[in-house]
Structures are given as structure tokens and as C-alpha cells.
Scaffold this active site. Structure first.
Site, short mmCIF file in Angstrom:
data_model
loop_
_atom_site.label_atom_id
_atom_site.label_comp_id
_atom_site.label_asym_id
_atom_site.label_seq_id
_atom_site.Cartn_x
_atom_site.Cartn_y
_atom_site.Cartn_z
N ASP A 156 12.64 -31.16 -9.84
CA ASP A 156 13.12 -29.72 -9.51
C ASP A 156 14.71 -29.65 -10.03
OD1 ASP A 156 13.60 -31.24 -7.20
OD2 ASP A 156 14.15 -29.46 -5.31
N CYS A 202 0.61 -0.99 0.31
CA CYS A 202 0.06 -0.09 0.19
C CYS A 202 1.24 1.18 0.16
CB CYS A 202 -0.66 0.18 1.62
SG CYS A 202 0.56 0.47 2.89
N ASP A 208 9.46 -35.99 -10.17
CA ASP A 208 11.21 -36.95 -9.48
C ASP A 208 10.37 -36.60 -7.46
OD1 ASP A 208 13.52 -36.95 -8.50
OD2 ASP A 208 12.62 -34.14 -7.80
N CYS A 247 3.26 1.47 2.86
CA CYS A 247 4.30 0.73 2.72
C CYS A 247 5.56 1.72 1.93
CB CYS A 247 3.81 -0.51 1.80
SG CYS A 247 3.13 -1.34 2.76
N ASP A 279 16.75 -33.76 -13.09
CA ASP A 279 16.01 -33.83 -13.98
C ASP A 279 15.70 -33.26 -14.68
OD1 ASP A 279 14.49 -34.66 -12.15
OD2 ASP A 279 14.13 -33.35 -11.03
#
Lengths: 730, 52
Positions: free
Chosen positions: A629, A46, A449, A49, A633
Site C-alpha cells: 500500500d 432507494c 508489505d 434516499c 512499495d
């Protein structure tokens, strides 16, 4: 190959190659003057912030200017080179905002979205021109005649010609490159229709004709550019989010120079450098341990969950995580030559599932483009033979091209993918590749995986009940003296069971082995099996030895990722074949498969094994979704028809996959299959709508009954119907 | 019909002004942070004097 590229110097003359290049000196001076720092601030939301963050950062000594970008949830800071980004991160956390440093070099690539800006500019020009021309065209349709009509047509021509020359470029360029490769794509009929419409309208205007299609040419360009821009936006959002993930890993390393610890960018490391790898950090190079003892977590590279001991002489690969003690590593291979990067070669070998796939739009274009051209040519010939009037025949041929022009077809795919990608993005999935959704819709086999994908990669104590209270108390006391993942797991489980730590004194951590201490005059030790002389077992274990008694085993299982069980159940309920491929040893893989009800699984998979498994599935006619991940892989991710990797995956795995899962939860995977199927159905429906509209409009055009007014109405209404149909997906 | 000689140039000029305005905003990166801009008008920083 990469080495050759790297040795090239930006300096042109040989003398400059020998001397430190002028560019390097200039760059260093630049770096001394001012550094750019980027922080990711995921929790800002906002106006308050923004001003809190900006005020805090601007007040920090050395910071020249700080500006928050709320859309990207990022702060860009210009500061003196002396400012340490880590201090700014701490400052932000003290202010109450979670902050992470971003690698400026990585995000700079997308700092300004040049292509998007260019498309928007062309869209704006096409929009401006089409509105003005439409204004004039409406007057013509309303009954302007003779000199007034001609004047309106000439003004329209004066607006249309430059506007089309500027706005139509993306289509012309794409059509030209397709034609020079002797292919046909959707842009060939588009370009032809736009050009023919403009040329014919100018000719008609010159002859004071009554029909000019300037407005049609411009509206067409405008609608098609809108489709292009939507398509681009969707992917730009995904790309910038994916790049932010990559930028979160700032590539820095600690180099030891004459005993001094110096933090340098990982790119500056050279072979032979001594590098300090702190516990908890990832090794940046391939090398040999020359000092220190510790344990290494290799799960991202191999899928093994059991940590491996490291001592002087152990070879360590880039990407392995150091767990317990600091290690000094001498680099044997850096940058592109590390095993981490060599794995990329395997990815290059794997025939990519992406390139095998022809998108629905391309398939439609293959049917559509020749058909439209033939139809237009035939109506020209037919009318020419019938009437011997070239001008009228050309008029009709152009009308056929304009009326059939894939305005709706051009929007059919981007409108749906934008809606579907937006929907999945809100659920935490980033669609990186344009045809990923279509490929996802075809999936019938899902390969997972294990470590880091179905499991969190964090161990959980599995046999708490097997131990006596006093053993647990001693184990807890020892475990609290260490930050090792297994120790943390014991602490969590024992504390949750209400165990109080025993009074163990002189607790010391012996890096690479475990912790030891004194309890009631006896030496007590908690650590690796080989340190305590325990038998070798297959599951992840820590052992506790009290005095000279035989060591007792603490077994661990990997915690399931949130939503893993639901996802597998949902996939099986949807009739998908689910397979588990893991690099881990047989026992934990079998255990996990049993827990999740996966019937097909294979343990001890090497990266090549996974790749061949996927390839043989594809050869058998299956459409494979790979979810993984790790580095092991990566090749499988590239070879599968479509691939998903979690945000916690290694950068290489995320790059190889089509979709990135942002949250910790796996549930969106099963949902994405449903959304993808719905999206593909909408795309097909849109094609059907476009075809249906053509079936009505083409006979009118061939019969020579269309006027520019009918063309404009038909084109706009079909485009709007197609977009509305796509919106039903949200 | 005489009025057209004024009206058409005027309409083109006004539309062109809009286009030029859009090009200017695009060139000066005013669409880079739409969320931030919509929130910044609520902040009271620099309300009394413009940011130096």
C-alpha cells in the site's frame, strides 16, 4: 521534463504570456459565477434516499441544482462559488447520510464514458442492420429465386455497406495499426473476413449468384462488438470506481498569507509558500518546518510504524501525516518535484510485469491468424488449379475465412473476464487491468508489505498486564488528554480492562513530546522516550514517568488486518510461497512474521531493495503477486507480475497496481487466486470449443459445401456456447 | 409479390425508427444512471406537475 510542460502557456502570443492570460481570467470569472461540487454518498440505496438528499441539497442557500446518481452513489451539485463543500458534507451527515467530497477535476475525466457510448452506438447499428438483413436472408433461404432473390440481395447490400462501414471501424482501425507495425493481431483476420465477405457478396449479387454472406458479415460484426462492449464495460466500472477513490482525496492546502489562513488547491502552491499542516492531515509539499512541534507518521512512505519527532528545522516530505501539533512548513518543492512524485521515476525504471505478459488472446491470435490466412489462400489456389474458376475459388476462400472467423474466439476472453470480474467485484475487488486475471492465475509466490497491508496501521497496546493499577490509571488520565494514535490505543485498552482514570490536574499536551499533568503533587508525563530520558527500544513505545521515578514502557504492536491470518494460511495451504518485505525495523517485522507463520521475511527494506527482491524472484522463474500500500512499495508493485493494493493505499500505489481491494478485509486475496485460475481454465475451454468447432466446419468450407445458412448457424451456436460456458463462473 | 414493395420499406422504416430512438436516448445521457431511474418512478415528487 514535466517542468518544460508546465511552463508552456495556453496563450499563443508572447505578450499574453506576460499578462495574466485571458484563459485564467475567464476561468476565475467562471469559478465565481458557479462551482460544481460532487459528493460521494456511499449509503444511499432507494427512491426515498434520492428525494431526501435532493430536497435537502436544493433547499440549501446558494445551491442551484442538485441531482443524485444512484448507480454511482454520487450527488452532482451546481452551486454559487460561495458554497463551501464542507458545509454540504455536514448537511448530508445531519440528514443521516455518510458523505465525502470528491475532487471534481479527477472525476470529470470519466463523467461521460465516450468510448463506451461510441461502442454501444456501433453495436446498435450492427444489431439493427443484421436483424433486417437476416429477415431478407431467411426469405432467400426459404426459397426466393431469380429476380426476387436478386432484389433481396441488393436491399441487403444497401443496408450492409453503410452499416459495416460504420460499425466495423474499431476492427479496421486496430487491424490497420497492427499491420502498419508489421504485427498480426486478432483484428486482421476479422477485418479481412468482414471485408472479403462484403466484397464477394456484392460481386455475387451483381452476377445474380445464389450465395451472399451479407448476414454473416453483419452478425459477425454484431457478436464481436458485443464482446468488445462487455470487455469495455468491465474495465470502465473498475476504472470509475478507482477514480472515485482518487477523487476522495481533494488536494487542498492551507496557505498562510500575512497571517491569514487561506484554503487553496494544492496545485496552486509555489516554492517558498508557508503552509499550515493541521494534526491529522497529510503534508502536501516537501519542505522545512519553521514553526510548531509535532510527530510525523511516515508509514505510507517508508513502512516505519514508529512516529518521528518533528520540530523547527525538520525536513518533511509530501505524504507524511502530521500527528499532534500544527506545523508551519516552508515549501521547498511542490507538485511534480516532491519526493512523492520522484518515486514515480523509480516506477518508470522498473520493467513492468504487465508489459512482459502476452495475453492468452494474443497468443491464440499469433497461432490463429497466420494459420487461417494460409488455409484460405491454399483453398483458393487449390480450387483455382482444380477448376480454373476464379469466382468459385474466391467464393470458397471467403467462406473459409468467414467460417473460421474468430467469432467465438472474440467472445472467449471478454465473456469470461466479465463474469470473473463481476464475481470479484461483488467480493470487493476491482480488476483494473485487462490481463490481470490471467497473470493472477499463474502466481506461485506472494509478497506482502507489512504496515497498512497485513496490519491496519493502527497500534494496539501489547503489555497492559505488566503495569500496576495506579500506573494504568495515571496513564489513562494522561492519554485521554491527547488525540495521538498511541494515546488512543492506551485509552481503548485501559477502558476495555475496566481501568478508571486517576485524578490528574493541569493536563497539557506538549506537541511533539507527549502529555503532562499533576497527580498527587507530582509531575506525571506520558510521551516519547527521548523526552523522558528512556532507553531507545526497537518496538513502538510510549513511556510514563511519575515524578522522578524511572519511566515505564508501554509497548505497542500493529493490529492485524481482518482476514490476514486466514489469507496467509489459505495461501500456504494452496502451496504458495509467502514472503514479507517491510521497511520497518527488525523486531516488529520478526514478531509479525512469527504471528502469521511466515518463514521468509526481510526488514529495513528500502524501495529499491523491494524492487530488486521482486526482480530477482522473477528472474528465478517465479510468478510474483505483490500486495502493498505504501509509496515504498510502488516500484515493487509495478515490477511484480501482478499487484494488489488496498483502497487505503496512497494514490500512487493504487495506480501502480492491477487490482484494488475495496474492503478492509484481506480474505478476497486468496479467493481471487482461485477465481483467476478458474477463469483461465474457462478461457482455455472456450478456445478448445472454438477450435473443435473449426475442426468440423473448416473441412466443409474447404470442400465448398458451406452455404450462408450453415455459416450463420455455426457462428451463432458457437458464440452462444462460449458465452454460456463463461456464465458458469458466476 | 406486389405486397413486398410495401412491406419491405415499412419494416425498414419501423426498424429505423427504433434505431433513431435508441440513438436519441444514448445522446441525451439516459443510460448514465439506470439504478436511479428505476427507483425514481417510485418517488412521488413531481407527481402532480412536471419538474420546471
Amino acid at each position: 521534463m514535466t517542468a518544460a510542460i508546465r511552463t508552456q502557456s495556453p496563450s499563443a502570443c508572447p505578450a499574453c504570456v506576460a499578462a495574466p492570460s485571458a484563459e485564467a481570467i475567464a476561468a476565475r470569472a467562471e469559478a465565481l459565477k458557479e462551482a460544481r461540487i460532487a459528493l460521494s454518498l456511499p449509503t444511499i440505496h432507494c427512491a426515498a434516499c434520492i428525494s431526501t438528499v435532493e430536497q435537502a441539497l436544493n433547499a440549501y442557500p446558494g445551491v442551484k441544482e442538485a441531482r443524485v446518481n444512484l448507480t454511482l452513489k454520487r450527488a452532482n451539485i451546481a452551486a454559487d462559488a460561495t458554497v463551501d463543500p464542507a458545509d454540504l458534507v455536514r448537511l448530508m451527515e445531519a440528514t443521516g447520510y455518510e458523505a465525502h467530497e470528491l475532487d471534481v477535476a479527477t472525476i470529470q475525466a470519466t463523467a461521460t464514458d465516450k468510448a463506451g457510448r461510441e461502442l454501444l452506438m456501433r453495436l446498435a447499428v450492427a444489431g439493427f442492420a443484421s436483424m433486417n438483413v437476416m429477415l431478407l436472408s431467411v426469405s432467400v433461404w426459404a426459397g426466393a429465386a431469380d429476380a426476387t432473390r436478386d432484389m433481396f440481395h441488393w436491399i441487403s447490400a444497401a443496408i450492409t455497406l453503410p452499416a459495416i462501414a460504420f460499425s466495423g471501424q474499431p476492427f479496421f482501425r486496430s487491424a490497420y495499426s497492427a499491420l502498419s507495425a508489421k504485427r498480426l493481431n486478432m483484428d486482421v483476420p476479422i477485418s479481412l473476413a468482414i471485408l472479403l465477405a462484403v466484397v464477394m457478396s456484392v460481386w455475387e449479387t451483381a452476377l445474380s449468384g445464389s450465395h451472399a454472406y451479407f448476414d454473416a458479415a453483419l452478425t459477425l460484426t454484431f457478436f464481436l462488438l458485443a464482446g468488445r462492449y462487455l470487455d469495455h464495460r468491465t474495465r470502465a466500472v473498475a476504472r470509475s470506481a478507482a477514480e472515485e477513490l482518487a477523487a476522495l482525496e481533494v488536494p487542498r492546502a492551507i496557505r498562510l498569507e500575512d497571517g491569514q489562513e487561506i484554503t487553496v488547491p494544492a496545485a496552486e502552491l509555489r516554492i517558498g509558500d508557508l503552509i499550515l499542516v493541521r494534526p491529522g492531515s497529510r503534508c502536501p509539499v516537501d519542505g522545512e518546518v519553521i514553526a510548531g512541534a509535532s510527530e510525523l507518521d511516515r508509514s505510507l512512505l517508508t513502512g516505519e510504524t514508529v512516529p518521528v519527532a518533528a520540530a523547527v528545522g525538520t525536513l518533511i516530505s509530501a505524504g507524511e501525516v502530521n500527528l499532534t501539533g500544527p506545523l508551519t512548513v516552508r515549501a521547498n518543492a511542490v507538485g511534480q518535484d516532491t519526493s512523492l512524485h520522484r518515486m514515480a521515476d523509480l516506477v518508470a525504471i522498473a520493467e513492468s510485469g504487465r508489459s512482459r505478459y502476452t495475453s492468452l488472446a494474443d497468443r491464440a491470435a499469433k497461432l490463429y491468424a497466420p494459420g487461417v490466412h494460409a488455409l484460405s489462400a491454399l483453398s483458393f489456389l487449390g480450387w483455382l488449379i482444380y477448376s480454373h474458376d476464379v469466382r468459385m475459388s474466391l467464393n470458397i476462400a471467403a467462406a473459409v475465412l468467414i467460417i473460421t472467423c474468430p467469432c467465438a474466439l472474440g467472445l472467449a476472453v471478454p465473456a469470461v473476464t466479465t463474469a470473473a470480474s463481476g464475481r470479484l467485484f461483488r467480493k470487493g475487488m476491482l480488476i483494473k487491468h485487462e490481463t490481470a486475471l490471467e497473470r493472477l492465475a499463474n502466481v506461485d509466490t506472494v509478497v506482502f508489505d507489512k504496515t497498512g497491508t497485513l496490519t491496519e496501521g493502527t497500534p494496539v497496546l501489547s503489555n497492559l498486564g505488566d503495569h500496576s493499577r495506579s500506573d494504568l490509571e495515571v496513564a489513562l488520565a494522561l492519554a485521554e488528554g491527547s488525540d495521538h494514535p498511541l494515546s488512543r490505543a492506551i485509552t481503548t485498552a485501559a477502558r476495555a480492562a475496566g481501568v478508571k482514570p486517576a485524578t490528574v490536574t493541569e493536563i497539557t499536551e506538549i506537541p511533539g513530546h507527549g502529555t503532562q499533568g499533576i497527580w498527587r503533587g507530582q509531575t506525571v508525563r506520558l510521551g516519547r522516550g527521548d523526552w523522558l530520558g528512556a532507553p531507545a527500544v526497537e518496538i513502538t513505545s510510549a513511556w510514563l514517568a511519575i515524578g522522578d521515578a524511572a519511566p515505564v514502557q508501554f509497548g505497542f504492536v500493529d493490529d492485524l488486518r481482518a482476514g490476514a491470518a486466514d489469507t496467509i494460511a489459505a495461501l500456504k495451504a494452496a502451496g504458495k510461497r509467502v514472503i514479507l518485505l517491510s521497511g520497518d525495523s527488525a523486531a516488529p517485522v520478526a514478531d509479525l512474521a512469527a504471528r502469521l507463520g511466515i518463514r521468509e521475511y526481510q526488514a529495513n527494506c528500502l524501495p529499491e531493495t523491494k524492487l530488486h527482491y521482486i526482480e530477482s524472484l522473477s528472474e528465478g522463474g517465479a510468478h510474483v503477486l505483490m500486495v502493498g500500500d505504501g509509496l515504498n512499495d510502488t516500484a515493487a508493485l509495478a515490477a511484480a507480475d501482478v499487484s494488489i493494493s488496498p483502497a487505503t493505499a496512497l494514490d500512487a500505489a493504487r495506480v501502480a497496481s492491477d487490482i484494488v481491494l475495496l474492503g478492509r478485509d484481506l480474505t478476497p486475496v486468496a479467493e481471487s487466486l482461485v477465481t483467476a485460475r478458474k477463469a483461465t481454465r474457462r478461457i482455455r475451454e472456450n478456445f478448445q470449443i472454438a477450435t473443435g468447432y473449426n475442426l468440423v466446419a473448416i473441412p466443409l468450407a474447404i470442400a465448398g459445401l458451406t452455404t450462408p445458412l450453415i455459416a450463420a448457424l455455426a457462428m451463432s451456436s458457437s458464440s452462444i456456447i462460449v458465452s454460456l460456458n463463461a456464465l458458469r463462473l458466476r | 409479390m406486389q405486397v413486398l414493395t410495401f412491406l419491405i420499406p415499412i419494416s425498414l422504416l419501423l426498424g429505423g425508427l427504433g434505431l433513431v430512438g435508441f440513438v436519441y436516448t444514448l445522446r441525451s445521457s439516459q443510460y448514465d444512471d439506470p439504478d436511479g431511474d428505476s427507483q425514481r418512478i417510485l418517488s412521488s415528487d413531481w407527481d402532480d406537475k412536471p419538474k420546471p
